[in-house]
Design a protein around this motif. Structure first.
Motif, short mmCIF file in Angstrom:
data_model
loop_
_atom_site.label_atom_id
_atom_site.label_comp_id
_atom_site.label_asym_id
_atom_site.label_seq_id
_atom_site.Cartn_x
_atom_site.Cartn_y
_atom_site.Cartn_z
N GLY A 167 0.81 -1.21 0.00
CA GLY A 167 0.00 0.00 0.00
C GLY A 167 0.84 1.25 0.00
N ALA A 168 0.50 2.18 -0.89
CA ALA A 168 1.14 3.50 -0.97
C ALA A 168 2.65 3.40 -1.15
N GLY A 169 3.09 2.45 -1.96
CA GLY A 169 4.52 2.34 -2.26
C GLY A 169 5.39 2.07 -1.05
N GLY A 170 4.90 1.27 -0.13
CA GLY A 170 5.66 0.95 1.08
C GLY A 170 5.27 1.78 2.28
N ALA A 171 4.49 2.84 2.07
CA ALA A 171 4.15 3.75 3.17
C ALA A 171 3.21 3.11 4.18
N ALA A 172 2.32 2.21 3.73
CA ALA A 172 1.42 1.54 4.67
C ALA A 172 2.21 0.68 5.66
N ALA A 173 3.21 -0.04 5.14
CA ALA A 173 4.06 -0.85 6.02
C ALA A 173 4.90 0.04 6.93
N ALA A 174 5.38 1.17 6.41
CA ALA A 174 6.18 2.09 7.22
C ALA A 174 5.36 2.66 8.37
N LEU A 196 11.02 -5.55 11.55
CA LEU A 196 11.87 -4.79 10.65
C LEU A 196 11.11 -4.57 9.35
N GLN A 197 11.55 -3.58 8.59
CA GLN A 197 11.00 -3.38 7.25
C GLN A 197 12.14 -3.32 6.25
N TYR A 198 11.89 -3.93 5.08
CA TYR A 198 12.87 -3.86 3.99
C TYR A 198 12.21 -3.21 2.79
N GLY A 199 12.87 -2.18 2.25
CA GLY A 199 12.30 -1.52 1.08
C GLY A 199 13.13 -0.32 0.67
N PRO A 200 12.65 0.43 -0.32
CA PRO A 200 13.41 1.56 -0.88
C PRO A 200 13.43 2.76 0.06
N SER A 201 14.53 3.49 0.01
CA SER A 201 14.73 4.63 0.91
C SER A 201 13.71 5.74 0.69
N HIS A 202 13.19 5.88 -0.52
CA HIS A 202 12.29 7.01 -0.78
C HIS A 202 10.94 6.84 -0.07
N THR A 203 10.64 5.65 0.44
CA THR A 203 9.45 5.49 1.27
C THR A 203 9.53 6.40 2.49
N TYR A 204 10.74 6.61 2.99
CA TYR A 204 10.96 7.41 4.20
C TYR A 204 11.33 8.86 3.88
N ASP A 211 15.72 17.52 -15.96
CA ASP A 211 16.48 17.83 -14.75
C ASP A 211 15.95 17.00 -13.59
N LEU A 212 16.05 15.69 -13.75
CA LEU A 212 15.51 14.74 -12.76
C LEU A 212 16.52 13.63 -12.51
N VAL A 213 16.82 13.39 -11.24
CA VAL A 213 17.71 12.30 -10.85
C VAL A 213 17.12 11.63 -9.62
N LEU A 214 17.04 10.32 -9.64
CA LEU A 214 16.57 9.58 -8.48
C LEU A 214 17.44 8.36 -8.28
N ASP A 215 18.21 8.37 -7.20
CA ASP A 215 18.97 7.21 -6.76
C ASP A 215 18.35 6.73 -5.45
N SER A 216 18.21 5.44 -5.31
CA SER A 216 17.55 4.90 -4.13
C SER A 216 18.31 3.69 -3.60
N PHE A 241 23.07 10.02 3.95
CA PHE A 241 22.46 9.79 2.63
C PHE A 241 20.97 10.08 2.69
N LEU A 242 20.29 9.56 3.72
CA LEU A 242 18.85 9.74 3.83
C LEU A 242 18.47 11.21 3.99
N GLU A 243 19.22 11.92 4.80
CA GLU A 243 18.93 13.34 5.00
C GLU A 243 19.18 14.14 3.74
N GLN A 244 20.24 13.79 3.00
CA GLN A 244 20.52 14.49 1.74
C GLN A 244 19.44 14.19 0.70
N GLN A 245 19.00 12.93 0.63
CA GLN A 245 17.94 12.58 -0.31
C GLN A 245 16.64 13.30 0.04
N SER A 246 16.32 13.35 1.32
CA SER A 246 15.11 14.05 1.74
C SER A 246 15.17 15.52 1.38
N SER A 247 16.33 16.14 1.58
CA SER A 247 16.50 17.55 1.26
C SER A 247 16.35 17.80 -0.23
#
Length: 308
Positions: A63-70, A83-91, A232-237, A291-297
């Motif tokens: 659900g919601a790309g991992g957000a329901a589990a989060a 524990l949860q396993y999944g992509p960083s962009h969920t957070y 102008d789009l880049v997404l690394d996860s 990494f997570l804080e930089q991605q969020s920013s």
């Protein structure tokens, strides 16, 4: 008097603390079975059982790309037993653009153990062979159908469609398996994939159109990135292991050790790097947090640039 002395002696004895883990654990996956995250998770529960000496149950909560589990994880009082396993962009992304019961600080982050190979894919039977030809088809027909898995890919593809002046018919899926079914049946003209495409590239059933990351894909270095295509789009996860925020330090450290060992396991390397063509990595502690804080920013800046 003797009873008092005996009681004092008992109080001074060291307390025996049970070694973690002393009972079974649960690994959450926020997507339906059959996708690339699930393929790794199936092996992770087996290897984690060997590392920790306790059973590990795999629980799918899509659900919601991992957000329901989060959200479930954030509300858990089970500490390091869930524990949860999944992509960083969920957070790092979902809380920025939709109402959630969690944010980046709602968890402790155990480790990142592989890097996504995010891509736009299509059926090998489609009449277009590259991105430019797909866009030409979309302009001629006035619409393209797109299979989406997560909120972030819908957000990015909407920006691309707006720039190109193409209407999209969005087809939501619960993960890579659902995406693959739509693409292979010809019901979706193109789709987002986080790694499921690797098995279909081997069989020749899919082809890649573009890579989301800053660098080209490991399994298809000939395929351009979205940046190279003029966006102008880049997404690394990264694919990360998370636990509830109240998980004690000793439990976190034991899990860090376990997953460090798993990333060196030949079976995990064979599945992840050799079969799925996802780079195996290991990041934990301050390195992962940075990494997570930089991605969020970066994603927050992207959201703020989006016209309303």
């Amino acid at each position: 008097m003797k009873q008092v002395v005996l009681l004092l002696l008992l109080l001074c004895l060291p307390v025996s603390v049970a070694a973690y883990p002393e009972r079974p654990l649960t690994l959450l996956v926020g997507f339906n079975p059959g996708g690339s995250v699930d393929r790794q998770a199936q092996l992770l529960v087996e290897l984690l059982q060997q590392e920790l000496g306790q059973p590990v149950e795999l629980l799918h909560y899509p659900g919601a790309g991992g957000a329901a589990a989060a959200a479930m994880l954030a509300a858990s009082s089970e500490q390091g037993y869930v524990l949860q396993y999944g992509p960083s962009h969920t957070y790092t992304f979902t809380p920025l653009v939709s109402p959630t019961s969690y944010d980046l600080g709602s968890f402790r982050y155990v480790a990142a153990i592989s890097r996504d190979q995010l891509a736009l894919v299509t059926s090998s039977r489609a009449p277009w062979s590259n991105w430019a030809e797909l866009l030409k088809q979309g302009r001629q027909l006035g619409e393209l159908s797109y299979a989406t898995q997560i909120l972030l890919d819908r957000y990015l593809i909407s920006r691309i469609a707006s720039k190109e002046g193409i209407n999209l018919r969005i087809l939501p899926t619960g993960g890579g398996a659902g995406m693959a079914g739509l693409v292979l049946a010809g019901d979706a003209d193109f789709a987002f994939s986080g790694g499921t495409h690797s098995r279909y590239l081997e069989t020749g059933e899919m082809r890649l159109l573009a890579a989301f990351g800053e660098e080209r894909l490991l399994l298809a270095p000939e395929v351009p990135t979205l940046q190279e295509l003029g966006y102008d789009l880049v997404l690394d996860s990264l694919r990360v292991i998370t636990v509830p925020a109240d998980t004690p330090d000793d439990q976190l450290e034991r899990l860090v050790q376990a997953f460090a060992s798993i990333t060196q396991n030949p079976r995990f390397i064979k599945l992840t790097r050799d079969t799925m063509q996802l780079p195996v990595v290991f990041h934990s502690g301050t390195e992962l947090q940075a990494f997570l804080e930089q991605q969020s920013s970066s994603l927050r800046s992207l959201v703020e640039q989006q016209p309303h």
